[in-house]
Design a protein around this motif. Sequence first.
Motif, PDB file in Angstrom:
ATOM      1  N   HIS A 107     -24.796 -65.249  11.453  1.00 53.07           N
ATOM      2  CA  HIS A 107     -26.043 -65.154  10.684  1.00 53.07           C
ATOM      3  C   HIS A 107     -25.802 -64.461   9.344  1.00 53.07           C
ATOM      4  CE1 HIS A 107     -28.147 -66.506  14.264  1.00 53.07           C
ATOM      5  NE2 HIS A 107     -27.531 -65.569  14.973  1.00 53.07           N
ATOM      6  N   HIS A 108     -24.609 -64.624   8.823  1.00 57.18           N
ATOM      7  CA  HIS A 108     -24.315 -64.006   7.529  1.00 57.18           C
ATOM      8  C   HIS A 108     -25.109 -64.721   6.440  1.00 57.18           C
ATOM      9  CE1 HIS A 108     -22.079 -62.315   4.160  1.00 57.18           C
ATOM     10  NE2 HIS A 108     -21.530 -61.468   5.008  1.00 57.18           N
ATOM     11  N   PRO A 109     -25.786 -63.980   5.575  1.00 55.39           N
ATOM     12  CA  PRO A 109     -26.711 -64.622   4.620  1.00 55.39           C
ATOM     13  C   PRO A 109     -26.059 -65.317   3.432  1.00 55.39           C
ATOM     14  CG  PRO A 109     -26.709 -62.247   4.315  1.00 55.39           C
ATOM     15  CD  PRO A 109     -25.839 -62.517   5.502  1.00 55.39           C
ATOM     16  N   THR A 110     -24.833 -64.924   3.050  1.00 54.40           N
ATOM     17  CA  THR A 110     -24.284 -65.435   1.786  1.00 54.40           C
ATOM     18  C   THR A 110     -22.928 -66.128   1.919  1.00 54.40           C
ATOM     19  OG1 THR A 110     -23.244 -63.288   1.319  1.00 54.40           O
ATOM     20  CG2 THR A 110     -25.470 -63.646   0.463  1.00 54.40           C
ATOM     21  N   LEU A 111     -22.285 -66.110   3.068  1.00 59.68           N
ATOM     22  CA  LEU A 111     -20.928 -66.647   3.204  1.00 59.68           C
ATOM     23  C   LEU A 111     -20.916 -68.155   2.964  1.00 59.68           C
ATOM     24  CD1 LEU A 111     -18.015 -65.774   3.990  1.00 59.68           C
ATOM     25  CD2 LEU A 111     -18.537 -66.599   6.295  1.00 59.68           C
ATOM     26  N   VAL A 112     -20.062 -68.614   2.038  1.00 58.28           N
ATOM     27  CA  VAL A 112     -19.941 -70.043   1.732  1.00 58.28           C
ATOM     28  C   VAL A 112     -18.513 -70.543   1.838  1.00 58.28           C
ATOM     29  CG1 VAL A 112     -21.988 -70.068   0.241  1.00 58.28           C
ATOM     30  CG2 VAL A 112     -19.734 -69.570  -0.742  1.00 58.28           C
ATOM     31  N   HIS A 113     -17.537 -69.634   1.918  1.00 57.91           N
ATOM     32  CA  HIS A 113     -16.120 -70.047   1.939  1.00 57.91           C
ATOM     33  C   HIS A 113     -15.399 -69.250   3.017  1.00 57.91           C
ATOM     34  CE1 HIS A 113     -12.191 -70.840  -0.563  1.00 57.91           C
ATOM     35  NE2 HIS A 113     -12.041 -71.056   0.733  1.00 57.91           N
ATOM     36  N   LEU A 114     -14.848 -69.947   4.031  1.00 62.82           N
ATOM     37  CA  LEU A 114     -14.125 -69.311   5.122  1.00 62.82           C
ATOM     38  C   LEU A 114     -12.727 -69.914   5.195  1.00 62.82           C
ATOM     39  CD1 LEU A 114     -14.034 -67.416   7.584  1.00 62.82           C
ATOM     40  CD2 LEU A 114     -14.926 -69.315   8.961  1.00 62.82           C
ATOM     41  N   ASP A 115     -11.704 -69.050   5.113  1.00 64.20           N
ATOM     42  CA  ASP A 115     -10.309 -69.480   5.147  1.00 64.20           C
ATOM     43  C   ASP A 115      -9.605 -68.741   6.278  1.00 64.20           C
ATOM     44  OD1 ASP A 115      -7.657 -70.120   4.778  1.00 64.20           O
ATOM     45  OD2 ASP A 115      -7.658 -69.789   2.611  1.00 64.20           O
ATOM     46  N   LEU A 116      -9.255 -69.472   7.342  1.00 60.17           N
ATOM     47  CA  LEU A 116      -8.519 -68.926   8.475  1.00 60.17           C
ATOM     48  C   LEU A 116      -7.205 -69.674   8.651  1.00 60.17           C
ATOM     49  CD1 LEU A 116     -11.502 -68.562  10.988  1.00 60.17           C
ATOM     50  CD2 LEU A 116     -10.397 -66.735   9.695  1.00 60.17           C
ATOM     51  N   SER A 117      -6.586 -70.049   7.558  1.00 55.88           N
ATOM     52  CA  SER A 117      -5.363 -70.853   7.594  1.00 55.88           C
ATOM     53  C   SER A 117      -4.158 -70.038   8.044  1.00 55.88           C
ATOM     54  CB  SER A 117      -5.095 -71.455   6.210  1.00 55.88           C
ATOM     55  OG  SER A 117      -4.970 -70.422   5.236  1.00 55.88           O
ATOM     56  N   HIS A 118      -3.141 -70.760   8.546  1.00 54.99           N
ATOM     57  CA  HIS A 118      -1.860 -70.163   8.939  1.00 54.99           C
ATOM     58  C   HIS A 118      -2.037 -69.083  10.004  1.00 54.99           C
ATOM     59  CE1 HIS A 118      -0.215 -72.337   5.514  1.00 54.99           C
ATOM     60  NE2 HIS A 118      -1.138 -71.776   4.753  1.00 54.99           N
ATOM     61  N   ASN A 119      -2.736 -69.447  11.068  1.00 57.56           N
ATOM     62  CA  ASN A 119      -2.946 -68.534  12.191  1.00 57.56           C
ATOM     63  C   ASN A 119      -2.611 -69.257  13.495  1.00 57.56           C
ATOM     64  OD1 ASN A 119      -3.958 -65.900  11.111  1.00 57.56           O
ATOM     65  ND2 ASN A 119      -5.536 -67.194  10.198  1.00 57.56           N
ATOM     66  N   GLN A 120      -3.149 -68.756  14.604  1.00 54.45           N
ATOM     67  CA  GLN A 120      -2.853 -69.305  15.926  1.00 54.45           C
ATOM     68  C   GLN A 120      -4.133 -69.776  16.622  1.00 54.45           C
ATOM     69  OE1 GLN A 120       0.334 -69.530  17.046  1.00 54.45           O
ATOM     70  NE2 GLN A 120       1.031 -68.630  15.116  1.00 54.45           N
ATOM     71  N   ILE A 121      -5.032 -70.367  15.863  1.00 58.15           N
ATOM     72  CA  ILE A 121      -6.319 -70.800  16.409  1.00 58.15           C
ATOM     73  C   ILE A 121      -6.151 -72.112  17.164  1.00 58.15           C
ATOM     74  CG2 ILE A 121      -8.684 -71.446  15.825  1.00 58.15           C
ATOM     75  CD1 ILE A 121      -8.412 -69.704  13.328  1.00 58.15           C
ATOM     76  N   CYS A 122      -6.660 -72.144  18.381  1.00 60.01           N
ATOM     77  CA  CYS A 122      -6.589 -73.345  19.219  1.00 60.01           C
ATOM     78  C   CYS A 122      -7.991 -73.932  19.403  1.00 60.01           C
ATOM     79  CB  CYS A 122      -5.938 -73.017  20.557  1.00 60.01           C
ATOM     80  SG  CYS A 122      -4.243 -72.395  20.395  1.00 60.01           S
ATOM     81  N   ASP A 123      -8.195 -74.654  20.497  1.00 57.39           N
ATOM     82  CA  ASP A 123      -9.441 -75.397  20.684  1.00 57.39           C
ATOM     83  C   ASP A 123     -10.643 -74.480  20.902  1.00 57.39           C
ATOM     84  OD1 ASP A 123      -8.072 -77.769  20.398  1.00 57.39           O
ATOM     85  OD2 ASP A 123      -7.637 -77.950  22.538  1.00 57.39           O
ATOM     86  N   ARG A 124     -10.474 -73.399  21.656  1.00 55.92           N
ATOM     87  CA  ARG A 124     -11.603 -72.489  21.874  1.00 55.92           C
ATOM     88  C   ARG A 124     -12.055 -71.866  20.554  1.00 55.92           C
ATOM     89  NH1 ARG A 124     -10.602 -67.961  25.775  1.00 55.92           N
ATOM     90  NH2 ARG A 124     -12.882 -67.749  25.575  1.00 55.92           N
ATOM     91  N   GLY A 125     -11.094 -71.486  19.716  1.00 55.87           N
ATOM     92  CA  GLY A 125     -11.456 -70.961  18.402  1.00 55.87           C
ATOM     93  C   GLY A 125     -12.134 -72.009  17.542  1.00 55.87           C
ATOM     94  N   ALA A 126     -11.695 -73.271  17.645  1.00 52.02           N
ATOM     95  CA  ALA A 126     -12.316 -74.347  16.873  1.00 52.02           C
ATOM     96  C   ALA A 126     -13.751 -74.574  17.319  1.00 52.02           C
ATOM     97  CB  ALA A 126     -11.501 -75.625  17.014  1.00 52.02           C
ATOM     98  N   ARG A 127     -14.021 -74.423  18.603  1.00 50.05           N
ATOM     99  CA  ARG A 127     -15.410 -74.559  19.080  1.00 50.05           C
ATOM    100  C   ARG A 127     -16.285 -73.471  18.474  1.00 50.05           C
ATOM    101  NH1 ARG A 127     -12.730 -75.155  24.234  1.00 50.05           N
ATOM    102  NH2 ARG A 127     -12.550 -77.379  24.781  1.00 50.05           N
ATOM    103  N   ALA A 128     -15.742 -72.256  18.368  1.00 50.75           N
ATOM    104  CA  ALA A 128     -16.512 -71.183  17.737  1.00 50.75           C
ATOM    105  C   ALA A 128     -16.788 -71.496  16.271  1.00 50.75           C
ATOM    106  CB  ALA A 128     -15.752 -69.861  17.869  1.00 50.75           C
ATOM    107  N   VAL A 129     -15.804 -72.077  15.585  1.00 46.57           N
ATOM    108  CA  VAL A 129     -16.003 -72.458  14.177  1.00 46.57           C
ATOM    109  C   VAL A 129     -17.060 -73.548  14.070  1.00 46.57           C
ATOM    110  CG1 VAL A 129     -14.895 -73.462  12.159  1.00 46.57           C
ATOM    111  CG2 VAL A 129     -13.684 -71.772  13.523  1.00 46.57           C
ATOM    112  N   GLY A 130     -17.054 -74.491  15.038  1.00 48.39           N
ATOM    113  CA  GLY A 130     -18.081 -75.531  15.043  1.00 48.39           C
ATOM    114  C   GLY A 130     -19.473 -74.946  15.203  1.00 48.39           C
TER     115      GLY A 130
END
Length: 478
Positions: free
Chosen positions: A291-314
Motif C-alpha cells: 500500500h505504498h502511496p508513491t512507489l513507481v519503480h521496483l528493481d529486484l534484479s540479480h537475486n535468488q527470487i523463485c516462483d513464490r517470490g514472483a507470486r508476491a510481486v504479482g
Amino acid sequence: MKRDVSLTASALLFIMPDSPLVGKVSASEPSPVHQRNAACDLRKMRRIITEDYSWSLAMVPLLSDLSLQHIIHNFEHNPILEKLLPKHRSRVLERLSTALPLPVTANLISHEDYWRRCGTERWPSCDISHYGHSWKRLYFERHLENLIERFIPDLTDPEPICNAAELSKNYVRRLEIRQLLPPVKVEKRKEDEAEDVSDSGSEAGAESPSVDHFDLNLIAASLCDLHELHLVYGVRGCGMNFEWNLFRFTDRDCALLANTLRTFKNLKVFRLHRSEVDDQKVRVLIRSLLHHPTLVHLDLSHNQICDRGARAVGKLLNQSQLQILNLCNNKIRAPGAQAIAHALTKNNTLRILNLRLNHMGDEGGQALCNALLQNTSLEVLHIGSNELSEATATVLTHVLSHNASLKSVNISCNRIGLDGGKQLLEGMSENKTMLEFDLRLTDVGQESEFYMNQVLRGNQERSRVQAQQTQLFTSILD
C-alpha cells in the motif's frame, strides 16, 4: 631662501624628468610666482612619494579588504554572510575554505560555486545531471553515501551518520549505497578460548553483533523526502578476501529494511540488487510495499527470487501504481511467470517489464503473451534468455497483430527457429506501433529478420512524423 627653493626644484627636474613640475619651473630665471608654485607642489609630493620609486598606494590594503579577510579567517566561529553587501558576500564565498564543518555551512551557504569547489575537491569526477543540476545536493548525497558505505557494525559510531542525515534532510533526494559492510570477525587467541571454557566443559556462546549491516531506520526520520533508494548488501573490491558471507542479506536485515520502507512515504524508486534476496525475504519486503502511496519503480534484479517470490510481486502489481518492474537474472520459472501474467491482465499502470535471464520456458512465455492480448499499458517487454521456442512465438504473433501499446520487445537468446521467424513476420506485417524488436541469436533467418526490420523502419518514420505534427500543433496553441 628663494634661491634654495629654486635650486631644489631644478635638481628635482634634473633627476625626475617625468615630474609634473616640468614646464612649470625654469632652472635659469624663475619668476616669483613659479617659485611659490614649485614650493607648494614639492610639499605635496614629499608627503606621498618616498625615495623608493616602487612605492604605490596599491600596496596599502583597503579597510574593507582587511575586514573581509578577518571574516574569512574567523568564519567557523563567527559566520557572517547575510549582512554583507552582495559584492562583499561573493568575495567571501570565493575565498572560504572547503574544510569548514558542515554544521556551519549546511544551512547558511546556498551559493553553488562554493559547493562546486567542495565537490570537485573530494570527487574529481562529478556529473551534476544526476543530482538535479545542483552541486549542493551532489555534495550532501555523496557525503552521506560515503559515511554509510564505510560503516562497520559494532566498530563504527553511527552518531556522525545520524548528524549528517539531519543536516542533509533538505537536500538529499537519492541514496545510492553501493556496499554495506558486514561485522568484522575477530579471531580469538587460544588463551582466550581456553578462558571461555566453563567448568562444565562447555564453551560459552559467542556474542553475536547487534546488527548485520547498517540500520537505515536510524536516519529514516531525517530523510522523509527521499525519492530514490539503491542498495547492495555486499562488499565492493574484496579481491582475494572473497567470501560468500560478504554478500548476505540476512533475515534481521530484511525486517529492518521493511520497517524503513514504511517510513519512506515519498519513495518512488527502490532498487535492491545483487544481495541474495530469496522468496522468503522478498515476501517480507513486498508486504511493506503493498500500500505504498508513491512507489513507481521496483528493481529486484540479480537475486535468488523463485516462483513464490514472483507470486508476491504479482500481488503487488494488483495493489500498487508500479510503472517499471525489473526481475532480471532471478530463478523464476513457469508458475512464477503465470502469476505475473495473471496480474498483467488486471493491471493498467505498468509500462516496462524486464524478465530477462530467468527460466520460465514456453509455458510461462505463452502465459505472458496471452496476458498482453488484454493488457493495454505495457510498452516495453524484455523476455530474452528464457528458454523460449516456436510455441511462444506463435502466441506472440497474435500479440503483434492486436496489441497497440507495445513499442519494444526483446526475445533475444531464445530458440525461436525459422518457422517461428515466419510467424513473427506475419504478425509484424500487421503492426503499426512497434519501434524496436530484438531478435539477436534466435535463428529466425535472415530473410524474416530483414523484412521485419523494414516494417520497423516504416513504424519509426511514422512515429517521427506524428511527433513533429504534435509538437507543431502544441506550439501553435501556445
